[in-house]
Enzyme design. Structure first.
Site: not given
Length: 299
Positions: A157, A144
């Site tokens: 995350y 990401s």
């Protein structure tokens, strides 16, 4: 158009989002597939769709990669089926946009298991087979743009995705010249189911950089076949990741909140739903990211 006939890809988190679009694109290029997620019904529907449209062999197998037993179970399943995987796509992942102290430990543990431990274990288990195949093989790990900076309210995350990026780039160096390439996909905001379960409300800047899962999947796969080590999707995200290296880390964390906004009030039922979706599919990962799901990236 790439010709992937006589190749087989294992795609995790294939029931929706980026993972599903990767499976569709690979099938269009003639690649046989093993697709996995928790939601068996969706996998069966996708397998039937791809076989009918492209005449490829697609096998669906349900697996919960948010469970510590998941990676070994998936590996054993593929070995028992006698499948020769030469494209490994670790796409499954998820996250929940919330203050660290308000997240249930079970959800944090599942986040780390799915986004980090399962990804690394699958890579480790399949790598000897990728190297022994006698032809070019590929690993695609979905991280990401959160991997490039600290992201408050996505603390675990973002840290997990940073691990995936560093791991992938280091492994790519180790495997240089072996015939196995490793690519790390760093998507930004991607329209997938992750957005429904992450607890995130996007601001104007974040919405402007959103991309569709199909274009993210195609860009990632083409970069993988070319042997690129890292790919960031979307020019706004490329620019953001480039500029981040010149910004103090504290300022980078502040800018993340400025773009993403504050999280919604903690809702235990939403957290539970996120865990359930994750293991089934994401995500986020881009698309990007839902537990066990295909990435619906949330940056």
């Amino acid at each position: 158009m790439p010709d992937l006939r006589h190749h087989r890809a294992l795609v995790t988190g294939a029931s929706s989002g980026i993972g599903r679009e990767m499976a569709r694109q690979l099938a269009a290029w003639g690649c046989d597939l093993t697709i996995t997620a928790r939601r068996r019904e969706r996998l069966d529907e996708l397998a039937a769709e791809l076989t009918a449209a492209h005449g490829v062999e697609v096998r669906a197998t349900a697996c919960d990669l948010a469970s510590p037993d998941g990676p070994r179970a998936l590996y054993d399943d593929v070995m028992a089926a006698g499948e020769d995987v030469d494209v490994l796509i670790n796409n499954a992942g998820f996250g929940h946009y919330q203050a660290f102290e308000h997240e249930p430990w079970e959800q944090l543990a599942a986040t780390l298991q799915l986004n980090v431990t399962s990804l690394v274990e699958l890579t480790h288990r399949f790598l000897p087979h990728l190297r022994a195949g006698g032809r070019r093989a590929y690993v695609l790990n979905v991280a990401s743009i959160a991997a490039f900076q600290p992201v408050p309210y996505f603390a675990c995350y973002a840290a997990a995705k940073s691990y995936v990026r560093d791991f992938s780039e280091a492994l790519a160096h180790e495997l240089a010249g072996t015939g196995v390439s490793v690519t790390c996909l760093c998507p930004g905001g991607t329209y997938t189911e992750f957005m429904d379960h992450s607890g995130q409300t996007l601001g104007r800047v974040a919405k402007a950089s959103m991309r569709d899962a199909q274009s993210v999947a195609r860009q990632a796969l083409l970069a993988t076949l070319r042997g690129r080590r890292t790919v960031v999707t979307g020019w706004m995200n490329v620019l953001s990741c480039f500029l981040t290296r010149f910004v103090p880390r504290r300022a980078a964390a502040w800018s993340s909140v400025a773009v993403l906004g504050k999280p919604a009030p903690a809702r235990p039922e939403l957290a539970r739903a996120a865990i359930d979706v994750a293991a089934s599919d994401p995500g986020p990962d881009g698309r990007e990211p839902g537990p066990g799901s295909d990435h619906a990236e949330t940056e």
